[in-house]
Scaffold this active site. Structure first.
Site, short mmCIF file in Angstrom:
data_model
loop_
_atom_site.label_atom_id
_atom_site.label_comp_id
_atom_site.label_asym_id
_atom_site.label_seq_id
_atom_site.Cartn_x
_atom_site.Cartn_y
_atom_site.Cartn_z
N TYR A 156 -3.03 -1.82 10.15
CA TYR A 156 -2.97 -2.07 8.71
C TYR A 156 -1.67 -1.50 8.14
O TYR A 156 -0.96 -2.17 7.38
CB TYR A 156 -4.17 -1.41 8.04
CG TYR A 156 -4.18 -1.51 6.53
CD1 TYR A 156 -4.64 -2.65 5.89
CD2 TYR A 156 -3.72 -0.46 5.74
CE1 TYR A 156 -4.65 -2.75 4.50
CE2 TYR A 156 -3.72 -0.54 4.35
CZ TYR A 156 -4.18 -1.68 3.75
OH TYR A 156 -4.17 -1.77 2.38
N SER A 210 0.85 -1.18 0.00
CA SER A 210 0.00 0.00 0.00
C SER A 210 0.89 1.24 0.00
O SER A 210 2.03 1.18 0.46
CB SER A 210 -0.89 0.01 1.25
OG SER A 210 -1.54 1.25 1.42
#
Length: 244
Positions: A152, A139
């Protein structure tokens, strides 16, 4: 890499970016076996002609069940795309509950431990191929974190560093490692996120293109700008992303 004729194991392939990658890879001649947790979505992909494996990757036993279902077939591309997002925020806000530690554990396993476990188990099969590829989808938040989702972000940053080290280890083998760093994408995971979102089909297109062009890293959409900012001023990059 010429995708035609390749066999792909794609985790998290029944929705979002994974679903789009499955379609695009198949359109280029690959045999795609995909995993997912949602029975209805898996059925839809099976009805579309894909081989599917029901798999929840949030603990070792479930990852091993996926590996048992995969068996000893040959493999050209391991695409670690499955991921979980957990809200882990202690700031006061109406209606917010204390963060769930068990949900955090599931997120950590699915996003980090599962790709590592799959990589270990399937490495011999990959090395047996004339050319092979591991794709780890991290990400843009692996570069600089968002305050609302520190678990996350931590998992994606850890998977990024795992990918960097693994690539160096495998540099003299037939197995390459590609890290894909998406921005905020218009998927169920990002429902409620007010930021501008990239269409999942475009994100998938850029990842598939990076596979074909043999890249080590695919910085997608706004992640390209974040990488530039981070290279010039890591503190500025963090200041930007921590607001979210």
């Amino acid at each position: 890499m010429d995708i035609s004729g390749k066999t792909v194991l794609l985790t998290g392939g029944s929705a979002g970016i994974g679903k789009e990658m499955a379609v695009q890879l198949r359109d280029k001649g690959a045999t795609v076996v995909l995993t997912g947790r949602n029975p209805a979505r898996l059925k839809a992909m099976a009805d579309a002609g894909f081989e599917t494996i029901s798999a929840d990757l949030s603990n070792a036993e479930r990852v091993d069940a996926l590996l048992a279902a995969w068996g000893d077939r040959s493999l050209d591309i391991l695409l670690n795309n499955a991921g979980q997002l957990v809200d882990h925020d202690f700031r006061p806000k109406a209606g917010r509950e204390t963060p769930d530690a068990d949900a955090a554990d599931d997120c950590i396993y699915a996003n980090l431990n599962a790709p590592i476990r799959l990589t270990v188990a399937l490495m011999d099969a990959l090395k047996a191929r004339p050319e092979a590829l591991i794709v780890n989808v991290t990400s843009g938040l692996a570069i600089a974190p968002a305050a609302r989702t520190p678990v996350y972000c931590a998992t994606k940053s850890a998977l990024r560093f795992y990918s960097l080290g693994l690539r160096e280890q495998l540099k003299d083998t037939s197995v390459r490692v590609l890290e894909a760093l998406p921005p905020v994408v218009d998927t169920q995971m990002n429902d409620g996120n007010p930021m501008k979102k990239m269409p999942p089909e475009e994100c998938a297109r850029q990842i598939v293109e990076a596979i074909e062009k043999g890249r080590d890293e695919a910085n997608i959409g706004m992640t390209k700008a974040l990488r530039i900012v981070e290279s010039l001023s890591p503190s500025l990059a963090k200041a930007i992303t921590l607001k979210f």
